[in-house]
Design a protein around this motif. Structure first.
Motif, PDB file in Angstrom:
ATOM      1  N   ARG A 108     -11.663 -43.914  29.184  1.00 63.94           N
ATOM      2  CA  ARG A 108     -11.147 -42.684  29.815  1.00 63.94           C
ATOM      3  C   ARG A 108     -12.080 -41.515  29.547  1.00 63.94           C
ATOM      4  N   GLN A 109     -12.601 -41.460  28.319  1.00 64.06           N
ATOM      5  CA  GLN A 109     -13.525 -40.374  27.967  1.00 64.06           C
ATOM      6  C   GLN A 109     -14.817 -40.482  28.793  1.00 64.06           C
ATOM      7  N   VAL A 110     -15.326 -41.707  28.898  1.00 59.90           N
ATOM      8  CA  VAL A 110     -16.537 -41.960  29.698  1.00 59.90           C
ATOM      9  C   VAL A 110     -16.280 -41.562  31.146  1.00 59.90           C
ATOM     10  N   ARG A 111     -15.135 -41.999  31.673  1.00 54.28           N
ATOM     11  CA  ARG A 111     -14.774 -41.722  33.060  1.00 54.28           C
ATOM     12  C   ARG A 111     -14.686 -40.218  33.320  1.00 54.28           C
ATOM     13  N   ASN A 112     -14.019 -39.502  32.405  1.00 50.02           N
ATOM     14  CA  ASN A 112     -13.869 -38.048  32.595  1.00 50.02           C
ATOM     15  C   ASN A 112     -15.229 -37.365  32.675  1.00 50.02           C
ATOM     16  N   GLY A 113     -16.134 -37.770  31.781  1.00 48.08           N
ATOM     17  CA  GLY A 113     -17.465 -37.167  31.760  1.00 48.08           C
ATOM     18  C   GLY A 113     -18.201 -37.416  33.070  1.00 48.08           C
ATOM     19  N   TYR A 114     -18.158 -38.647  33.559  1.00 47.74           N
ATOM     20  CA  TYR A 114     -18.908 -38.970  34.775  1.00 47.74           C
ATOM     21  C   TYR A 114     -18.250 -38.389  36.031  1.00 47.74           C
ATOM     22  N   TYR A 115     -16.916 -38.263  36.029  1.00 45.79           N
ATOM     23  CA  TYR A 115     -16.264 -37.626  37.177  1.00 45.79           C
ATOM     24  C   TYR A 115     -16.677 -36.163  37.289  1.00 45.79           C
ATOM     25  N   ARG A 116     -16.791 -35.504  36.134  1.00 43.83           N
ATOM     26  CA  ARG A 116     -17.225 -34.093  36.140  1.00 43.83           C
ATOM     27  C   ARG A 116     -18.645 -33.989  36.687  1.00 43.83           C
ATOM     28  N   LYS A 117     -19.518 -34.885  36.196  1.00 44.25           N
ATOM     29  CA  LYS A 117     -20.907 -34.862  36.670  1.00 44.25           C
ATOM     30  C   LYS A 117     -20.977 -35.181  38.164  1.00 44.25           C
ATOM     31  N   ALA A 118     -20.188 -36.166  38.595  1.00 45.64           N
ATOM     32  CA  ALA A 118     -20.198 -36.569  40.006  1.00 45.64           C
ATOM     33  C   ALA A 118     -19.717 -35.420  40.888  1.00 45.64           C
ATOM     34  N   TYR A 119     -18.688 -34.713  40.427  1.00 39.39           N
ATOM     35  CA  TYR A 119     -18.138 -33.584  41.171  1.00 39.39           C
ATOM     36  C   TYR A 119     -19.186 -32.484  41.332  1.00 39.39           C
ATOM     37  N   VAL A 120     -19.837 -32.149  40.216  1.00 41.46           N
ATOM     38  CA  VAL A 120     -20.871 -31.103  40.253  1.00 41.46           C
ATOM     39  C   VAL A 120     -22.030 -31.533  41.150  1.00 41.46           C
ATOM     40  N   LEU A 121     -22.427 -32.794  41.032  1.00 41.91           N
ATOM     41  CA  LEU A 121     -23.551 -33.324  41.811  1.00 41.91           C
ATOM     42  C   LEU A 121     -23.247 -33.300  43.308  1.00 41.91           C
ATOM     43  N   LEU A 122     -22.044 -33.755  43.667  1.00 41.23           N
ATOM     44  CA  LEU A 122     -21.675 -33.809  45.081  1.00 41.23           C
ATOM     45  C   LEU A 122     -21.536 -32.405  45.667  1.00 41.23           C
ATOM     46  N   ALA A 123     -20.882 -31.529  44.891  1.00 37.99           N
ATOM     47  CA  ALA A 123     -20.716 -30.144  45.357  1.00 37.99           C
ATOM     48  C   ALA A 123     -22.074 -29.469  45.502  1.00 37.99           C
ATOM     49  N   GLY A 124     -22.946 -29.684  44.521  1.00 37.64           N
ATOM     50  CA  GLY A 124     -24.283 -29.088  44.556  1.00 37.64           C
ATOM     51  C   GLY A 124     -25.103 -29.606  45.719  1.00 37.64           C
TER      52      GLY A 124
END
Lengths: 91, 168
Positions: free
Chosen positions: B99-115
Protein backbone atom coordinates in the motif's frame (compact mmCIF):
# COMPACT_ATOMS: atom_id res chain seq x y z
CA UNK A 1 3.71 23.78 12.22
CA UNK A 2 7.29 22.70 11.68
CA UNK A 3 8.01 20.70 8.53
CA UNK A 4 8.32 17.01 9.45
CA UNK A 5 11.78 15.72 8.73
CA UNK A 6 12.97 12.19 8.27
CA UNK A 7 15.59 11.76 10.95
CA UNK A 8 18.34 9.18 10.47
CA UNK A 9 16.86 7.35 13.46
CA UNK A 10 13.63 6.75 11.48
CA UNK A 11 15.43 3.82 9.90
CA UNK A 12 14.45 0.67 11.77
CA UNK A 13 17.00 -2.10 12.14
CA UNK A 14 15.86 -5.64 12.85
CA UNK A 15 16.97 -9.18 13.61
CA UNK A 16 14.30 -10.96 11.59
CA UNK A 17 16.77 -12.75 9.30
CA UNK A 18 18.76 -14.09 12.25
CA UNK A 19 15.66 -15.24 14.11
CA UNK A 20 14.17 -16.83 11.03
CA UNK A 21 17.39 -18.73 10.28
CA UNK A 22 17.75 -19.76 13.90
CA UNK A 23 14.24 -21.19 13.99
CA UNK A 24 14.37 -22.55 10.43
CA UNK A 25 11.27 -20.74 9.30
CA UNK A 26 10.73 -19.88 5.66
CA UNK A 27 9.83 -16.37 4.54
CA UNK A 28 6.50 -17.74 3.34
CA UNK A 29 5.72 -19.26 6.76
CA UNK A 30 6.56 -16.07 8.59
CA UNK A 31 4.65 -14.01 6.02
CA UNK A 32 1.55 -16.21 6.40
CA UNK A 33 1.77 -16.01 10.20
CA UNK A 34 1.97 -12.23 10.36
CA UNK A 35 -0.32 -11.50 7.38
CA UNK A 36 1.97 -10.00 4.75
CA UNK A 37 3.33 -11.02 1.36
CA UNK A 38 6.51 -13.14 1.47
CA UNK A 39 8.42 -10.43 -0.41
CA UNK A 40 7.64 -7.98 2.36
CA UNK A 41 9.62 -10.22 4.72
CA UNK A 42 12.54 -9.90 2.29
CA UNK A 43 12.21 -6.12 2.24
CA UNK A 44 12.12 -6.10 6.06
CA UNK A 45 15.20 -8.32 6.34
CA UNK A 46 17.15 -6.11 3.95
CA UNK A 47 15.92 -3.13 5.97
CA UNK A 48 14.48 -1.55 2.85
CA UNK A 49 11.13 -1.20 4.57
CA UNK A 50 10.31 -0.14 8.13
CA UNK A 51 7.24 -1.92 9.50
CA UNK A 52 4.27 -0.27 11.14
CA UNK A 53 3.97 -0.70 14.88
CA UNK A 54 1.18 -3.24 14.36
CA UNK A 55 3.33 -5.43 12.09
CA UNK A 56 6.35 -5.12 14.41
CA UNK A 57 4.17 -6.26 17.32
CA UNK A 58 2.80 -9.19 15.32
CA UNK A 59 6.34 -10.28 14.42
CA UNK A 60 7.44 -9.96 18.06
CA UNK A 61 4.42 -11.97 19.13
CA UNK A 62 5.21 -14.65 16.55
CA UNK A 63 8.80 -15.00 17.82
CA UNK A 64 7.57 -14.64 21.44
CA UNK A 65 10.14 -11.95 22.09
CA UNK A 66 9.84 -8.35 23.26
CA UNK A 67 9.57 -5.98 20.31
CA UNK A 68 12.80 -4.20 21.31
CA UNK A 69 14.69 -7.49 21.01
CA UNK A 70 13.84 -7.59 17.31
CA UNK A 71 13.58 -3.94 16.26
CA UNK A 72 15.79 -0.97 17.08
CA UNK A 73 16.53 2.46 15.70
CA UNK A 74 20.22 1.73 16.42
CA UNK A 75 22.11 -0.95 14.46
CA UNK A 76 22.32 -4.27 16.29
CA UNK A 77 25.74 -5.60 17.20
CA UNK A 78 26.71 -8.80 15.34
CA UNK A 79 25.49 -11.92 17.14
CA UNK A 80 29.10 -13.10 17.68
CA UNK A 81 29.85 -9.87 19.54
CA UNK A 82 26.75 -10.28 21.67
CA UNK A 83 27.50 -13.91 22.49
CA UNK A 84 31.21 -13.52 23.16
CA UNK A 85 31.37 -10.08 24.74
CA UNK A 86 33.73 -9.73 27.64
CA UNK A 87 32.15 -9.25 31.12
CA UNK A 88 31.17 -5.65 31.77
CA UNK A 89 31.02 -4.86 28.06
CA UNK A 90 27.67 -3.81 26.58
CA UNK A 91 26.32 -5.19 23.26
CA UNK B 1 -4.32 -4.31 8.43
CA UNK B 2 -5.26 -7.39 10.33
CA UNK B 3 -3.74 -10.71 9.29
CA UNK B 4 -7.23 -11.96 8.52
CA UNK B 5 -7.46 -9.57 5.58
CA UNK B 6 -4.28 -10.83 3.93
CA UNK B 7 -3.77 -14.54 4.14
CA UNK B 8 -2.75 -16.09 0.86
CA UNK B 9 -5.03 -19.00 0.15
CA UNK B 10 -7.55 -17.81 2.73
CA UNK B 11 -10.08 -16.66 0.15
CA UNK B 12 -13.43 -18.37 -0.14
CA UNK B 13 -14.84 -19.56 -3.48
CA UNK B 14 -17.57 -16.95 -3.07
CA UNK B 15 -15.04 -14.13 -3.17
CA UNK B 16 -13.77 -13.83 -6.74
CA UNK B 17 -11.73 -10.69 -5.99
CA UNK B 18 -9.85 -12.53 -3.24
CA UNK B 19 -9.25 -15.48 -5.54
CA UNK B 20 -7.95 -13.11 -8.21
CA UNK B 21 -5.74 -11.38 -5.64
CA UNK B 22 -4.36 -14.71 -4.40
CA UNK B 23 -3.60 -15.78 -7.96
CA UNK B 24 -1.71 -12.54 -8.64
CA UNK B 25 0.18 -12.43 -5.36
CA UNK B 26 1.26 -16.07 -5.41
CA UNK B 27 1.94 -16.21 -9.14
CA UNK B 28 5.20 -17.88 -10.19
CA UNK B 29 4.44 -18.49 -13.87
CA UNK B 30 5.50 -14.97 -14.86
CA UNK B 31 8.69 -14.99 -12.76
CA UNK B 32 10.71 -15.07 -16.01
CA UNK B 33 9.31 -11.59 -16.75
CA UNK B 34 10.05 -10.20 -13.30
CA UNK B 35 13.80 -9.44 -13.42
CA UNK B 36 14.11 -5.66 -13.54
CA UNK B 37 15.58 -5.50 -17.08
CA UNK B 38 12.67 -7.54 -18.48
CA UNK B 39 10.14 -5.49 -16.57
CA UNK B 40 11.65 -2.36 -18.08
CA UNK B 41 11.47 -3.88 -21.55
CA UNK B 42 7.79 -4.64 -20.89
CA UNK B 43 7.23 -1.02 -19.84
CA UNK B 44 8.82 0.20 -23.08
CA UNK B 45 6.62 -2.22 -25.05
CA UNK B 46 3.56 -0.85 -23.22
CA UNK B 47 4.58 2.72 -24.09
CA UNK B 48 5.10 1.67 -27.72
CA UNK B 49 1.60 0.18 -27.80
CA UNK B 50 0.16 3.47 -26.48
CA UNK B 51 2.06 5.40 -29.16
CA UNK B 52 0.66 2.90 -31.67
CA UNK B 53 -2.94 3.60 -30.61
CA UNK B 54 -2.37 7.36 -30.69
CA UNK B 55 -0.79 7.18 -34.14
CA UNK B 56 -3.65 5.03 -35.43
CA UNK B 57 -6.11 7.66 -34.16
CA UNK B 58 -4.19 10.45 -35.89
CA UNK B 59 -4.18 8.46 -39.13
CA UNK B 60 -7.97 8.29 -38.80
CA UNK B 61 -8.16 4.55 -39.44
CA UNK B 62 -10.84 3.12 -37.15
CA UNK B 63 -9.94 -0.50 -37.86
CA UNK B 64 -6.30 0.25 -37.07
CA UNK B 65 -7.31 1.87 -33.77
CA UNK B 66 -9.24 -1.26 -32.80
CA UNK B 67 -6.31 -3.47 -33.86
CA UNK B 68 -3.81 -1.34 -31.91
CA UNK B 69 -6.01 -1.30 -28.80
CA UNK B 70 -5.63 -5.08 -28.49
CA UNK B 71 -1.86 -5.02 -27.71
CA UNK B 72 -2.32 -1.87 -25.59
CA UNK B 73 -4.92 -3.50 -23.33
CA UNK B 74 -2.95 -6.74 -23.48
CA UNK B 75 0.12 -4.87 -22.23
CA UNK B 76 -1.94 -3.31 -19.42
CA UNK B 77 -3.28 -6.76 -18.46
CA UNK B 78 0.21 -8.28 -18.56
CA UNK B 79 1.76 -5.42 -16.62
CA UNK B 80 -0.80 -5.84 -13.83
CA UNK B 81 0.21 -9.48 -13.54
CA UNK B 82 3.93 -8.80 -13.68
CA UNK B 83 3.71 -6.34 -10.77
CA UNK B 84 1.25 -8.63 -8.94
CA UNK B 85 -1.56 -6.09 -9.08
CA UNK B 86 0.19 -3.84 -6.54
CA UNK B 87 -1.17 -0.78 -8.34
CA UNK B 88 -4.68 -2.11 -8.89
CA UNK B 89 -5.83 -4.53 -6.19
CA UNK B 90 -8.20 -3.21 -3.50
CA UNK B 91 -6.54 -2.14 -0.24
CA UNK B 92 -7.73 -5.18 1.69
CA UNK B 93 -5.80 -7.54 -0.58
CA UNK B 94 -2.35 -5.96 -0.42
CA UNK B 95 -0.16 -5.64 2.64
CA UNK B 96 1.06 -2.45 4.31
CA UNK B 97 4.33 -2.24 2.32
CA UNK B 98 2.50 -2.71 -0.97
CA UNK B 99 0.00 0.00 0.00
CA UNK B 100 2.86 2.35 0.83
CA UNK B 101 4.58 1.56 -2.49
CA UNK B 102 1.30 2.02 -4.34
CA UNK B 103 0.57 5.38 -2.71
CA UNK B 104 4.00 6.69 -3.65
CA UNK B 105 3.73 5.63 -7.28
CA UNK B 106 0.14 6.88 -7.66
CA UNK B 107 1.30 10.32 -6.52
CA UNK B 108 4.18 10.25 -9.00
CA UNK B 109 1.91 8.98 -11.79
CA UNK B 110 -0.62 11.73 -11.07
CA UNK B 111 2.04 14.45 -11.16
CA UNK B 112 3.61 12.96 -14.30
CA UNK B 113 0.31 12.68 -16.18
CA UNK B 114 -0.85 16.14 -15.14
CA UNK B 115 2.53 17.62 -16.05
CA UNK B 116 2.70 15.83 -19.39
CA UNK B 117 -0.83 16.90 -20.37
CA UNK B 118 -0.13 20.49 -19.31
CA UNK B 119 3.14 20.63 -21.28
CA UNK B 120 1.50 19.25 -24.45
CA UNK B 121 -1.46 21.63 -24.25
CA UNK B 122 0.65 24.68 -23.35
CA UNK B 123 3.05 23.88 -26.16
CA UNK B 124 0.12 23.69 -28.56
CA UNK B 125 -1.31 27.01 -27.34
CA UNK B 126 2.07 28.72 -27.71
CA UNK B 127 2.58 27.29 -31.18
CA UNK B 128 -0.87 28.44 -32.27
CA UNK B 129 -0.30 31.85 -30.71
CA UNK B 130 2.92 32.27 -32.65
CA UNK B 131 0.94 31.30 -35.78
CA UNK B 132 3.31 28.50 -36.44
CA UNK B 133 0.54 25.91 -36.41
CA UNK B 134 -2.90 26.03 -37.92
CA UNK B 135 -5.10 24.37 -35.32
CA UNK B 136 -8.06 22.78 -37.04
CA UNK B 137 -9.16 20.41 -34.33
CA UNK B 138 -10.78 17.27 -35.69
CA UNK B 139 -12.34 14.21 -34.10
CA UNK B 140 -9.19 12.16 -34.77
CA UNK B 141 -7.11 14.60 -32.67
CA UNK B 142 -9.56 14.32 -29.77
CA UNK B 143 -9.57 10.53 -30.10
CA UNK B 144 -5.77 10.49 -30.03
CA UNK B 145 -5.68 12.74 -26.95
CA UNK B 146 -8.39 10.72 -25.21
CA UNK B 147 -6.71 7.36 -25.80
CA UNK B 148 -3.26 8.65 -24.87
CA UNK B 149 -4.53 10.07 -21.56
CA UNK B 150 -6.83 7.09 -20.88
CA UNK B 151 -4.15 4.46 -21.49
CA UNK B 152 -1.50 6.41 -19.58
CA UNK B 153 -3.88 6.88 -16.63
CA UNK B 154 -4.53 3.12 -16.62
CA UNK B 155 -0.95 1.97 -16.99
CA UNK B 156 1.32 4.64 -15.47
CA UNK B 157 1.16 3.44 -11.83
CA UNK B 158 1.95 -0.15 -12.85
CA UNK B 159 4.64 1.07 -15.25
CA UNK B 160 6.30 3.06 -12.46
CA UNK B 161 6.17 0.06 -10.12
CA UNK B 162 7.63 -2.20 -12.82
CA UNK B 163 10.34 0.31 -13.72
CA UNK B 164 11.48 1.23 -10.22
CA UNK B 165 10.85 -1.55 -7.73
CA UNK B 166 13.91 -3.70 -7.00
CA UNK B 167 11.75 -6.83 -6.57
CA UNK B 168 8.12 -7.68 -7.41
Amino acid sequence: MARPTKAPSDHVHNRIAVLRAERRISRQDLADAVGVHYQTIGYLEREEYSPTLALALRIAEYFTLPVEAIFSTQPFAPMSTVLYKTPGEHA
Amino acid sequence: MSPETFLPGASTPADPVALHADALLQDRRLDWLRPRARRRAFVLATLASIVGVTTACLLDRSWLVVVMLVPAFGAWWGLQRVVRGIADLPDAYVDERMRQVRNGYYRKAYVLLAGLTAVVLLGLYLAVDARRVQLALQARHLHALFWAVELLALTLPSMLVAWNEPEV
